[in-house]
Scaffold this motif. Structure first.
Motif, PDB file in Angstrom:
ATOM      1  N   ARG A  66       1.538  46.197  27.789  1.00  0.00           N
ATOM      2  CA  ARG A  66       2.354  45.563  26.755  1.00  0.00           C
ATOM      3  C   ARG A  66       3.628  45.071  27.422  1.00  0.00           C
ATOM      4  O   ARG A  66       4.296  45.814  28.125  1.00  0.00           O
ATOM      5  CB  ARG A  66       2.707  46.528  25.637  1.00  0.00           C
ATOM      6  CG  ARG A  66       3.702  45.903  24.664  1.00  0.00           C
ATOM      7  CD  ARG A  66       3.726  46.462  23.286  1.00  0.00           C
ATOM      8  NE  ARG A  66       2.482  46.641  22.606  1.00  0.00           N
ATOM      9  CZ  ARG A  66       1.832  45.702  21.927  1.00  0.00           C
ATOM     10  NH1 ARG A  66       2.287  44.481  21.894  1.00  0.00           N
ATOM     11  NH2 ARG A  66       0.723  45.985  21.303  1.00  0.00           N
ATOM     12  N   ASN A  68       7.309  43.917  26.842  1.00  0.00           N
ATOM     13  CA  ASN A  68       8.392  43.971  25.863  1.00  0.00           C
ATOM     14  C   ASN A  68       9.312  42.772  26.053  1.00  0.00           C
ATOM     15  O   ASN A  68       9.238  42.081  27.056  1.00  0.00           O
ATOM     16  CB  ASN A  68       9.182  45.277  26.018  1.00  0.00           C
ATOM     17  CG  ASN A  68       8.281  46.477  25.850  1.00  0.00           C
ATOM     18  OD1 ASN A  68       7.481  46.532  24.937  1.00  0.00           O
ATOM     19  ND2 ASN A  68       8.396  47.425  26.762  1.00  0.00           N
ATOM     20  N   ARG A  72       6.755  39.138  22.910  1.00  0.00           N
ATOM     21  CA  ARG A  72       6.007  40.386  23.110  1.00  0.00           C
ATOM     22  C   ARG A  72       4.551  40.018  23.338  1.00  0.00           C
ATOM     23  O   ARG A  72       3.960  39.300  22.541  1.00  0.00           O
ATOM     24  CB  ARG A  72       6.126  41.297  21.894  1.00  0.00           C
ATOM     25  CG  ARG A  72       7.455  42.014  21.847  1.00  0.00           C
ATOM     26  CD  ARG A  72       7.466  42.965  20.701  1.00  0.00           C
ATOM     27  NE  ARG A  72       6.447  43.989  20.926  1.00  0.00           N
ATOM     28  CZ  ARG A  72       6.675  45.291  20.846  1.00  0.00           C
ATOM     29  NH1 ARG A  72       7.863  45.719  20.527  1.00  0.00           N
ATOM     30  NH2 ARG A  72       5.710  46.149  21.060  1.00  0.00           N
ATOM     31  N   PHE A  74       0.502  41.226  24.795  1.00  0.00           N
ATOM     32  CA  PHE A  74      -0.494  42.244  25.109  1.00  0.00           C
ATOM     33  C   PHE A  74      -1.377  41.640  26.190  1.00  0.00           C
ATOM     34  O   PHE A  74      -1.924  40.547  26.021  1.00  0.00           O
ATOM     35  CB  PHE A  74      -1.305  42.587  23.861  1.00  0.00           C
ATOM     36  CG  PHE A  74      -2.320  43.663  24.079  1.00  0.00           C
ATOM     37  CD1 PHE A  74      -1.929  44.985  24.200  1.00  0.00           C
ATOM     38  CD2 PHE A  74      -3.666  43.361  24.166  1.00  0.00           C
ATOM     39  CE1 PHE A  74      -2.852  45.986  24.396  1.00  0.00           C
ATOM     40  CE2 PHE A  74      -4.607  44.352  24.371  1.00  0.00           C
ATOM     41  CZ  PHE A  74      -4.201  45.665  24.484  1.00  0.00           C
ATOM     42  N   ASP A  96       1.989  38.843  19.966  1.00  0.00           N
ATOM     43  CA  ASP A  96       2.093  39.559  18.704  1.00  0.00           C
ATOM     44  C   ASP A  96       2.443  38.609  17.559  1.00  0.00           C
ATOM     45  O   ASP A  96       1.918  38.732  16.466  1.00  0.00           O
ATOM     46  CB  ASP A  96       3.167  40.645  18.787  1.00  0.00           C
ATOM     47  CG  ASP A  96       2.698  41.842  19.594  1.00  0.00           C
ATOM     48  OD1 ASP A  96       1.492  41.924  19.905  1.00  0.00           O
ATOM     49  OD2 ASP A  96       3.529  42.695  19.916  1.00  0.00           O
TER      50      ASP A  96
END
Length: 126
Positions: A66, A68, A72, A74, A96
């Motif tokens: 992930r 940050n 954001r 993945f 996201d």
């Protein structure tokens, strides 16, 4: 029809590399490396504080991360041994949240960044 397809692609929230991708920048990369060295190089991409490694499996060659910050993300990185001294690296990146002007270009640029860093550390085969 092609223009509509391009416009709709811009708003996709995930981007993935593959062997036969229509976009040459998103084709799998092959490196002259043993599995362990390539896996470590990919894992080093995510060693900064903006990344959280969620899971890793050296046996399956898969790293889940992930990112940050903004945006954001993945990320799933896959390292596969094709032959002795030839290893393939693929990425799947998803966002996201979407952006007003689309996220696909951001995701594609992120994959390009990862491949650029790997290209500087390992020798490409194809």
């Amino acid at each position: 029809m092609s223009g509509l397809k391009t416009l709709l692609k811009r708003f996709q929230s995930e981007c993935e590399t593959s062997d036969r991708h229509e976009d040459p920048a998103l084709r799998s990369r092959y490196y002259k490396s043993m599995h362990g060295a390539a896996y470590s190089a990919v894992l080093d991409l995510f060693s900064s504080s903006e990344y959280d490694v969620i899971s890793e499996s050296k046996e399956r060659g898969e790293i889940t991360v992930r990112k940050n910050g903004t945006p954001r993300l993945f990320i799933v990185a896959t390292v596969i041994t094709v032959r002795p001294l030839e290893t393939a690296v693929d990425f799947k990146v998803s966002a996201d949240k979407g952006k007003i002007f689309g996220t696909y270009t951001v995701l594609k640029a992120q994959i390009g960044h990862y491949y650029g860093r790997l290209d500087s550390r390992m020798t490409k085969v194809k």
